[in-house]
Design an enzyme around this catalytic site. Structure first.
Site, PDB file in Angstrom:
ATOM      1  N   GLU A  96      46.137  71.288   5.948  1.00  0.00           N
ATOM      2  CA  GLU A  96      46.702  70.071   6.508  1.00  0.00           C
ATOM      3  C   GLU A  96      46.354  68.725   5.747  1.00  0.00           C
ATOM      4  OE1 GLU A  96      45.943  69.515  10.510  1.00  0.00           O
ATOM      5  OE2 GLU A  96      47.743  68.143  10.757  1.00  0.00           O
ATOM      6  N   ASP A  97      45.005  68.640   5.406  1.00  0.00           N
ATOM      7  CA  ASP A  97      44.639  67.136   4.779  1.00  0.00           C
ATOM      8  C   ASP A  97      44.572  67.190   3.426  1.00  0.00           C
ATOM      9  OD1 ASP A  97      44.959  66.572   7.413  1.00  0.00           O
ATOM     10  OD2 ASP A  97      42.666  66.733   8.059  1.00  0.00           O
TER      11      ASP A  97
END
Ligand code: MN
Length: 749
Positions: A96-97
């Site tokens: 996600e990051d």
């Protein structure tokens, strides 16, 4: 794209010593808490995560890797399921990051870990987006759980760490996360039996949402700590001696309920902390295992009640009948020294682990891996049951039902054959019937509790033996919805009510259509809806429903519609009704030339056709033929006012017709033109129609009133396309505001 081998090479980058140390601590904890540990896997996951997050920092200023490390630690400490979950915890924010993709995870690790990370990325997305309803979040969470239970386990750990570090967030974010945690994650954690984790989540929420109350309770507990400790010591002393005499090994301590449940008790009982007596309990944990441990529990129970008088009504045996989340314990409340009431909880070490860590603790104790899988299956079945609920209820209802079902105390109900069912407290025989089987619920007509007939709204008590009486003729009573408490019963009853409602609506509509056709009424859906609201129905569907279920007489509606049509009530709303306002009868307009029609797909020169003057069809209109008594086929537009009547009541005389491609025939069409009454408007109109578009005018009538011009034009056109061109062109004449095709209303057929 970076190669995994580059990251994993020992000398590719340096891990700061502080974090290398935390990794070693994590591994040590894994060796202590997990059944087996693939250290290579965990080291690899750490290295990948460290590298991926190398440029990110937490709000606290630490390297970002501190967060995945903490999440992994919570996972091992509180959930302790397995090493794959630990690796997933370390990697949970990577996709996600950071720049690393799911593909990378799949290739570097394996399909299983990729699946977990994918689930975690998806639910994270579900929570970030603001406009997604809460129920949708719940469903997404459930769906992700259904793929791999570790998704939700890691999410619990992630959420706990986020709550622990909530202070670094902006206040409005804090509140949102805290209330989401309280409403969703804490009840879910409870359902899985992660009690320690649930309690910590709740206390952190209390501190975030009601900081003042939190402070109050904390300081009051602290102030009374010494006194309480002294009392516990006095209570425990004689007990300790007896247990040692008996040769039982144990751990015994006093412990207060978590702050959030104390807060809830204060709110519910509307009392200050000093007046709440059961915030505190003595816990006795026995080291014996298996049957021996269970026997010890009962021995300890009998020793305690020898020493202190028990309150029999507050005895709870979760030993023989565990709660549905696996909780086992004996609870008794006794009168201790000075007659003060004290709750005592007795359980084995294994039961204690399960009480604190829930389902995950099963894996630690069960030797047989297969039975673990069954436990997993049971949980996943539970999740799927929730997901596959056929009713898509409103979001709020789903979340409320869901929460109620998780939090409430449970009761235990037996069938006449002695089978055991667990229900939330407040459950009724109807809830029980639906739990046994949907069909039993559907046909239930009465219930016997412990051999006596009771009303279906009767509130069941733990230990009740319930017999449901069914009848094939019985169907659910809508009133049941008022007293059932389980999600299953409520949704099935609601479904049935909705289905009944839908059927009544269809019936009501049919009855109106038939009746209005017979009365020769033709009213559009829009007009009817307007009339329905005049009759104080909230909407048209409600009116249909009331007709269909016999609450409203369709004949009354017919009368009402007829009189309001006469009064010219059906006007002014839109173009459709505007047309009616200017209704005039057109003299029997006849088409020139020969019919250009295919009857049943063929040209029949021998059949006489004619064009209905009620709707003046022209080529291009959708039409149907109606065989009149004289043997002439009259052609109507499908949209003709008389069409429903003809189609419904004289279906045997309807003949399919369509336009052939002949061009040399002309048809009558009537237009209504409205605009400002200005000098020269009539000559402009005739100019455009006859000169520009070479259209023959059969008649023009105009009237003017108070500066408003109205004209009726009857024209000869060759087809619909021709008519459309005319309308377009007339609209562009200065001062003309509206041009409509219209037809007279007559009941000819
Ligand atoms: Mn995270």
């Amino acid at each position: 794209m970076i190669e995994a081998s580059t990251i994993l090479k020992g000398n590719a980058f340096q891990v700061e010593p502080e974090y290398a140390e935390r990794l070693e601590e994590l591994l040590a904890l894994c060796r202590k808490n997990l059944r087996s540990v693939d250290e290579e896997l965990i080291r690899k996951a750490f290295r990948v995560s460290y590298w991926a997050h190398r440029n990110d920092r937490r709000a606290s200023g630490e390297l970002y890797i501190a967060h995945p490390l903490a999440v992994a630690r919570i996972y091992v400490d509180q959930i302790g399921f397995d090493d794959i979950g630990v690796a997933a915890a370390l990697l949970h924010d990577v996709v996600e990051d950071t720049e690393l993709s799911l593909e990378f995870i799949r290739e570097t690790f394996d399909e299983k870990i990729a699946l977990i990370i994918d689930g975690l990325t998806k639910i994270s997305g579900a929570f970030e987006s603001r406009d997604i309803s809460k129920a949708e979040n719940v469903r997404k969470l459930m769906l992700s759980m259904a793929s791999d239970i570790r998704v939700i386990f890691v999410k619990f750990a992630d959420r706990l760490h986020n709550m622990q570090t909530l202070d670094s967030l902006a206040p409005h974010k804090r509140f949102r996360i805290a209330s989401e945690t309280l409403n969703l994650f804490a009840p879910l954690a409870h359902r899985f039996g992660f009690n320690a984790l649930k309690s910590e989540l709740e206390d952190l929420c209390l501190s975030a949402i009601h900081p003042e109350e939190f402070q109050e309770i904390t300081s009051e507990l602290r102030d009374t700590q010494r006194e309480r400790d002294a009392y516990v010591a006095r209570f425990i002393e004689p007990l300790k001696a007896r247990l040692l005499d008996e040769g039982i090994s144990f751990e015994m301590y006093g412990r207060s309920k978590n702050l959030h449940s104390i807060y809830r008790k204060m709110k519910r009982q509307d009392k200050p902390l000093s007046e709440i007596y059961d915030i505190f309990a003595i816990r006795i944990i026995l080291e014996g295992e298996g049957t021996k441990g269970k026997e010890d529990c009962w021995r300890v129970y009998s020793i305690i009640t020898d020493l202190y008088k028990p309150m029999t009504e507050r005895f709870r045996d979760f030993l023989s009948v565990p709660k549905s989340n696996g909780y086992q314990s004996l609870h008794t409340t006794v009168f201790g020294p000075e007659g003060r009431r004290m709750e005592v909880q007795i359980r084995t070490r294994e039961m204690h682990e399960i009480a604190e860590k829930g389902v995950a603790a099963h894996w630690k104790y069960k030797e047989d891996i297969k039975s673990d899988d069954q436990e997993m299956d049971r949980l996943l079945t539970w999740v799927r049951d929730l997901l596959e609920d056929p009713e898509s209820e409103s979001a709020a209802e789903f979340v409320t039902d869901f929460r109620l079902n998780l939090y409430d105390e449970e009761i235990y109900i037996f069938t006449p054959r002695g089978d055991l069912f667990t229900l939330p407290s407040g459950a009724t025989p109807v809830d029980f019937a639906y739990l046994v089987h949907t069909q039993v619920g559907f046909h239930c007509i009465g219930a016997k509790v412990n051999g006596k007939m009771v009303p279906l709204s009767y509130k069941l008590k733990s230990g009740d033996q319930v017999e449901i009486i069914t009848s094939k003729k019985q169907t659910p009573n809508p009133d049941w919805i008022k007293f059932v408490v389980t999600q299953k019963a409520r949704s099935r009853i609601r479904h049935w009510i909705n289905e009944k409602r839908r059927q009544a609506q269809v019936l009501g509509k049919e009855s109106w259509d038939k009746r209005s056709a017979r009365a020769g009424l033709s009213v559009t859906e829009n007009e009817l809806a307007r009339l329905a609201s005049k009759l104080k129905f909230p909407n048209l569907q409600q009116m249909y429903f009331e007709i269909g279920s016999g609450l409203y007489d369709v004949n009354d509606l017919v009368k009402y519609v007829r009189s309001s049509l006469k009064e010219g009530e059906t006007t002014k709303e839109n173009e459709e009704t505007l047309r009616l306002q200017y209704e005039t009868f057109l003299d029997s307009a006849q088409s020139t030339g020969k019919p250009a029609l295919l009857i049943d797909g063929e040209l029949h020169s021998d059949i006489v056709t004619d064009y209905a003057t009620c709707c003046n069809p022209i080529p291009g209109d959708s039409v149907f033929g109606f065989l009149s008594r004289t043997g002439v086929i009259k052609v109507h537009r499908v949209s003709c006012r008389n069409a429903p009547n003809l189609i419904l009541n004289r279906a045997d005389r309807i003949i399919p017709v369509e336009w052939s491609r002949q061009k040399d025939v002309q048809f009558v069409a009537a237009l209504r033109v409205m605009g400002e009454d200005r000098v020269g408007i009539l000559s402009d109109l005739t100019q455009v129609v006859s000169k520009n578009l070479k259209t023959n005018i059969r008649s023009i009538t105009i009237s003017t009133d108070d500066g408003v011009f109205e004209g009726n034009l009857v024209l000869f056109v060759s087809d619909l396309e021709h008519l459309r061109r005319l309308i377009d062109r007339i609209k562009r004449i200065g001062g003309i505001h509206g041009v409509y095709r219209f037809e007279e209303q007559s009941d000819e057929s």
